[in-house]
Design an enzyme around this catalytic site. Structure first.
Site, mmCIF file in Angstrom:
data_model
loop_
_atom_site.group_PDB
_atom_site.id
_atom_site.type_symbol
_atom_site.label_atom_id
_atom_site.label_comp_id
_atom_site.label_asym_id
_atom_site.label_seq_id
_atom_site.Cartn_x
_atom_site.Cartn_y
_atom_site.Cartn_z
ATOM 1 N N LYS A 14 0.825 -1.215 0.000
ATOM 2 C CA LYS A 14 0.000 0.000 0.000
ATOM 3 C C LYS A 14 0.859 1.265 0.000
ATOM 4 O O LYS A 14 0.616 2.187 -0.760
ATOM 5 C CB LYS A 14 -0.926 0.028 1.232
ATOM 6 N N ARG A 89 -9.460 0.700 9.158
ATOM 7 C CA ARG A 89 -9.025 -0.662 9.456
ATOM 8 C C ARG A 89 -10.084 -1.444 10.216
ATOM 9 O O ARG A 89 -9.857 -2.611 10.549
ATOM 10 C CB ARG A 89 -7.762 -0.607 10.298
ATOM 11 N N ARG A 128 11.525 -6.534 4.947
ATOM 12 C CA ARG A 128 11.472 -5.098 5.237
ATOM 13 C C ARG A 128 12.039 -4.806 6.628
ATOM 14 O O ARG A 128 12.682 -3.789 6.844
ATOM 15 C CB ARG A 128 10.009 -4.619 5.140
ATOM 16 N N ARG A 134 11.638 -0.878 11.782
ATOM 17 C CA ARG A 134 10.329 -1.026 12.429
ATOM 18 C C ARG A 134 10.316 -2.288 13.271
ATOM 19 O O ARG A 134 10.407 -3.391 12.740
ATOM 20 C CB ARG A 134 9.233 -1.101 11.358
ATOM 21 N N ARG A 146 -0.678 -9.338 13.262
ATOM 22 C CA ARG A 146 -1.216 -8.283 12.390
ATOM 23 C C ARG A 146 -2.048 -8.889 11.275
ATOM 24 O O ARG A 146 -3.082 -8.329 10.881
ATOM 25 C CB ARG A 146 -0.064 -7.459 11.806
HETATM 26 P P1 ADP Z 1 1.241 -2.308 7.975
HETATM 27 O O1 ADP Z 1 0.276 -2.011 6.867
HETATM 28 O O2 ADP Z 1 2.554 -2.825 7.502
HETATM 29 O O3 ADP Z 1 0.676 -3.133 9.091
HETATM 30 P P2 ADP Z 1 1.030 0.431 8.983
HETATM 31 O O4 ADP Z 1 2.204 1.309 8.867
HETATM 32 O O5 ADP Z 1 -0.178 0.725 8.167
HETATM 33 O O6 ADP Z 1 1.652 -0.977 8.658
HETATM 34 O O7 ADP Z 1 0.558 0.334 10.502
HETATM 35 C C1 ADP Z 1 1.427 -0.011 11.555
HETATM 36 C C2 ADP Z 1 0.632 -0.226 12.840
HETATM 37 O O8 ADP Z 1 0.009 1.016 13.223
HETATM 38 C C3 ADP Z 1 -0.526 -1.225 12.744
HETATM 39 O O9 ADP Z 1 -0.097 -2.561 12.955
HETATM 40 C C4 ADP Z 1 -1.442 -0.712 13.865
HETATM 41 O O10 ADP Z 1 -0.974 -1.131 15.135
HETATM 42 C C5 ADP Z 1 -1.284 0.785 13.798
HETATM 43 N N1 ADP Z 1 -2.316 1.390 12.913
HETATM 44 C C6 ADP Z 1 -2.104 1.962 11.701
HETATM 45 N N2 ADP Z 1 -3.262 2.407 11.165
HETATM 46 C C7 ADP Z 1 -4.226 2.090 12.073
HETATM 47 C C8 ADP Z 1 -5.642 2.263 12.109
HETATM 48 N N3 ADP Z 1 -6.309 2.820 11.088
HETATM 49 N N4 ADP Z 1 -6.310 1.830 13.198
HETATM 50 C C9 ADP Z 1 -5.667 1.263 14.224
HETATM 51 N N5 ADP Z 1 -4.349 1.055 14.258
HETATM 52 C C10 ADP Z 1 -3.628 1.460 13.190
#
Ligand code: ADP
Length: 190
Positions: A14, A89, A128, A134, A146
């Site tokens: 994404k 999400r 990654r 991270r 996740r």
């Molecule tokens: P990825 O898509 O690789 O899981 P992101 O960078 O989108 O990584 O998100 C990292 C973390 O941030 C998620 O695992 C979650 O804990 C938190 N997070 C991100 N966006 C949201 C959201 N919309 N609602 C709740 N938690 C979120």
């Protein structure tokens, strides 16, 4: 306004694709993951709260996430459109987002899901994790959690917008450029 939700499991590409799309379409990129990482990097109260969830691979509570998103929307009143990356999400977040956009006389144009096999996702995230710094990418248990959270809580968001005729799927395996082209084709067909 063209408002696109770029959708898919963690590691589906994404962020990479959102960066290409904003360049080509002149849209604003909002990544809640990036916003949380910025807050964590600055040790803000929001960042410290988010960190306790992110490190376990859990979702940050909707109220925290959607409050942060509202601030971001308020700070950017005159944009051509937005690519939402990592939000909504949960179905509750989707309903809140629709309300936030409606208050601005806007709406979601489409949700586009990147379709990627699960084994590929785990490999990409572990890969990654070697360079991203991270911590949530370096621990296989966090990664698996996740993906589980994605299936249980996030996947239903696809149906939420499918019921409004707004959900699309794009093959997320292939070269970055091939996938970018598929996304552009889908957006042009809207
Ligand atoms: P990825 O898509 O690789 O899981 P992101 O960078 O989108 O990584 O998100 C990292 C973390 O941030 C998620 O695992 C979650 O804990 C938190 N997070 C991100 N966006 C949201 C959201 N919309 N609602 C709740 N938690 C979120």
């Amino acid at each position: 306004m063209t408002n696109i939700i770029l959708f898919g499991p963690p590691g589906s590409g994404k962020g990479t694709q959102a960066n290409l799309l904003v360049e080509r379409l002149g849209l604003l990129h909002i990544s809640t993951g990036d916003l949380f990482r910025y807050e964590m990097g600055n040790n803000t109260p929001l960042g410290l709260e988010a960190k306790s969830y992110i490190e376990k691979g859990e979702l940050v509570p909707d109220s925290v996430t959607m409050g942060m998103l509202k601030n971001k929307l308020d700070a950017n009143p005159n944009v051509k459109g937005i690519i939402f990356d990592g939000v909504p999400r949960t179905v509750a977040q989707a309903a809140i987002l629709d309300g936030q956009l409606a208050a601005r006389n806007a709406e979601i144009s489409a949700l586009i899901a990147l379709d990627v096999e699960e084994e590929e996702i785990v490999n990409r995230l572990l890969e990654r994790g070697k360079t991203s710094g991270r911590s949530d990418d370096q621990n296989e248990a966090t990664i698996r959690n996740r993906i589980k959270v994605y299936h249980n809580e996030t996947a239903p968001v696809f149906n939420f917008y499918a019921e409004k005729g707004k959900s699309f799927k794009v093959q997320g395996m292939g070269s970055i450029e091939e996938i970018a082209q598929r996304l552009a084709d889908t957006i042009n067909s809207l």
